[in-house]
Design a protein around this motif. Structure first.
Motif, PDB file in Angstrom:
ATOM      1  N   ALA A  74       0.833  -1.210   0.000  1.00  9.12           N
ATOM      2  CA  ALA A  74       0.000   0.000   0.000  1.00  9.12           C
ATOM      3  C   ALA A  74       0.863   1.254   0.000  1.00  9.12           C
ATOM      4  CB  ALA A  74      -0.933  -0.022   1.208  1.00  9.12           C
ATOM      5  N   ALA A  75       1.888   1.288   0.864  1.00 11.75           N
ATOM      6  CA  ALA A  75       2.762   2.465   0.937  1.00 11.75           C
ATOM      7  C   ALA A  75       3.518   2.656  -0.371  1.00 11.75           C
ATOM      8  CB  ALA A  75       3.734   2.329   2.102  1.00 11.75           C
ATOM      9  N   ALA A  76       4.023   1.553  -0.957  1.00 12.25           N
ATOM     10  CA  ALA A  76       4.763   1.651  -2.217  1.00 12.25           C
ATOM     11  C   ALA A  76       3.869   2.153  -3.345  1.00 12.25           C
ATOM     12  CB  ALA A  76       5.358   0.295  -2.578  1.00 12.25           C
ATOM     13  N   THR A  77       2.598   1.787  -3.311  1.00  9.43           N
ATOM     14  CA  THR A  77       1.672   2.258  -4.347  1.00  9.43           C
ATOM     15  C   THR A  77       1.471   3.765  -4.253  1.00  9.43           C
ATOM     16  OG1 THR A  77       0.526   0.125  -4.322  1.00  9.43           O
ATOM     17  CG2 THR A  77      -0.651   1.983  -5.287  1.00  9.43           C
ATOM     18  N   VAL A  78       1.326   4.280  -3.024  1.00 10.70           N
ATOM     19  CA  VAL A  78       1.165   5.728  -2.846  1.00 10.70           C
ATOM     20  C   VAL A  78       2.419   6.457  -3.332  1.00 10.70           C
ATOM     21  CG1 VAL A  78       0.904   7.565  -1.137  1.00 10.70           C
ATOM     22  CG2 VAL A  78      -0.482   5.491  -0.954  1.00 10.70           C
ATOM     23  N   ILE A 122       4.894   9.425   4.168  1.00  7.06           N
ATOM     24  CA  ILE A 122       4.054   8.372   4.730  1.00  7.06           C
ATOM     25  C   ILE A 122       4.145   8.441   6.244  1.00  7.06           C
ATOM     26  CG2 ILE A 122       3.579   5.900   4.800  1.00  7.06           C
ATOM     27  CD1 ILE A 122       3.223   7.120   2.028  1.00  7.06           C
ATOM     28  N   LEU A 123       3.019   8.681   6.888  1.00  6.85           N
ATOM     29  CA  LEU A 123       2.998   8.796   8.338  1.00  6.85           C
ATOM     30  C   LEU A 123       2.639   7.489   9.027  1.00  6.85           C
ATOM     31  CD1 LEU A 123       1.135  12.222   8.615  1.00  6.85           C
ATOM     32  CD2 LEU A 123       3.604  11.800   8.641  1.00  6.85           C
ATOM     33  N   ASN A 124       1.771   6.721   8.399  1.00  7.53           N
ATOM     34  CA  ASN A 124       1.314   5.485   9.026  1.00  7.53           C
ATOM     35  C   ASN A 124       0.676   4.593   7.964  1.00  7.53           C
ATOM     36  OD1 ASN A 124       0.778   3.827  11.414  1.00  7.53           O
ATOM     37  ND2 ASN A 124      -1.375   4.241  11.003  1.00  7.53           N
ATOM     38  N   VAL A 125       0.780   3.281   8.189  1.00  7.34           N
ATOM     39  CA  VAL A 125       0.130   2.302   7.314  1.00  7.34           C
ATOM     40  C   VAL A 125      -0.634   1.330   8.193  1.00  7.34           C
ATOM     41  CG1 VAL A 125       0.426   0.532   5.552  1.00  7.34           C
ATOM     42  CG2 VAL A 125       1.969   2.507   5.593  1.00  7.34           C
ATOM     43  N   ALA A 126      -1.935   1.218   7.973  1.00  5.95           N
ATOM     44  CA  ALA A 126      -2.780   0.283   8.717  1.00  5.95           C
ATOM     45  C   ALA A 126      -3.553  -0.549   7.700  1.00  5.95           C
ATOM     46  CB  ALA A 126      -3.728   1.023   9.654  1.00  5.95           C
ATOM     47  N   GLY A 127      -2.973  -1.708   7.335  1.00  2.76           N
ATOM     48  CA  GLY A 127      -3.599  -2.523   6.302  1.00  2.76           C
ATOM     49  C   GLY A 127      -3.591  -1.783   4.977  1.00  2.76           C
ATOM     50  N   PRO A 128      -4.764  -1.591   4.371  1.00  8.18           N
ATOM     51  CA  PRO A 128      -4.810  -0.894   3.081  1.00  8.18           C
ATOM     52  C   PRO A 128      -4.842   0.625   3.202  1.00  8.18           C
ATOM     53  CG  PRO A 128      -7.001  -1.660   3.656  1.00  8.18           C
ATOM     54  CD  PRO A 128      -6.080  -2.147   4.750  1.00  8.18           C
ATOM     55  N   VAL A 129      -4.911   1.154   4.432  1.00  8.76           N
ATOM     56  CA  VAL A 129      -5.057   2.599   4.637  1.00  8.76           C
ATOM     57  C   VAL A 129      -3.690   3.216   4.935  1.00  8.76           C
ATOM     58  CG1 VAL A 129      -6.163   4.409   5.995  1.00  8.76           C
ATOM     59  CG2 VAL A 129      -7.399   2.285   5.489  1.00  8.76           C
TER      60      VAL A 129
END
Length: 252
Positions: A74-78, A122-129
């Motif tokens: 998810a983070a890499a996609t953003v 990127i501040l935080n990753v929670a699953g897909p969010v």
């Protein structure tokens, strides 16, 4: 008289021979005895059928199915989305999820006509969010900041909740005594250790305690809130404090 007997006798000897010659009896003639060593009966050997032998060795395991490439996180996609925008590769950005946020590709591209660069953190990753903050640098030098979340599924942005935190046409508030607005402050120089309070009324309030001046890589801890009261405790071990989207006031 004696001669006649001899003739009769001779005739008597010839008679059985004549009978044997005519087939009326069987004549047994002795064969010479010969001693031979036993011989195996010679027969034409048929070629034996030999099955093809498989080469010896370790049995080979069946070939494994080729593993499918794993999709981006998810983070890499953003990050890939904003990297494409910065490279002006709008078609890639569109395919990474821009088509979920705009009605047409042409309108999507036009929205970035005055954007020089988008700096995303990127501040935080929670699953897909994925929670981010964003500084959009415009071609005229203005900077607009945003904060919020992207939802990513199957390596594509499917939803966004992004709000502007510092309008580009308004200067960011500066530190005045014990009040601190948007900015990065040196602990012990610009801002003193202690407890600070902010009330977020709109947009997105954000703070981060930093171990260095890099707001991307030097984060010790941070917090974000869309509305309500926030608290920030600045510690003497902190090197820098970043504030976005709200104003903090010292409360002791």
């Amino acid at each position: 008289m004696r001669r006649a007997r001899l003739l009769v006798a001779a005739a008597g000897l010839a008679l059985p021979l004549a009978i044997g010659a005519c087939g009326g009896g069987k004549v047994t003639t002795a064969e010479p005895t010969t001693t031979t060593s036993p011989q195996a009966t010679t027969q034409k050997r048929q070629p034996s059928v030999t099955q093809k032998q498989q080469p010896r060795g370790k049995p080979q395991a069946p070939a494994k199915a080729q593993a499918r490439p794993q999709p981006m996180s998810a983070a890499a996609t953003v990050r890939a989305y904003f990297a494409a925008i910065n490279a002006k590769d709008y078609r890639t950005a569109w395919n990474l999820g821009g088509n979920n946020f705009d009605s047409s590709y042409e309108h999507f591209v036009a929205a970035f006509s005055d954007t020089e660069q988008d700096a995303v953190t990127i501040l935080n990753v929670a699953g897909p969010v994925v929670t981010i903050k964003l500084a959009a640098v415009h071609t005229n030098g203005d900077v607009t900041t945003y904060a919020g979340t992207y939802t990513v599924r199957h390596a594509k942005l499917v939803d966004a909740n992004i709000k502007e935190t510092t309008p580009s046409n308004q200067p960011a508030p500066q530190a005045t005594g014990k009040t601190f607005g948007d900015g990065v402050y040196r602990v012990g120089v610009d801002i003193q250790p202690g407890l600070y309070k902010a009330t977020v009324t709109s947009g997105m309030g954000y703070w981060a305690r930093l171990s260095g001046p890099d707001t991307h890589n030097d984060i010790i801890t941070n917090d974000m809130k869309e509305s309500g009261t926030m608290y920030l405790r600045v510690r003497s071990t902190d090197k820098y404090i970043e504030i976005v989207g709200t104003t903090f006031t010292s409360v002791g």
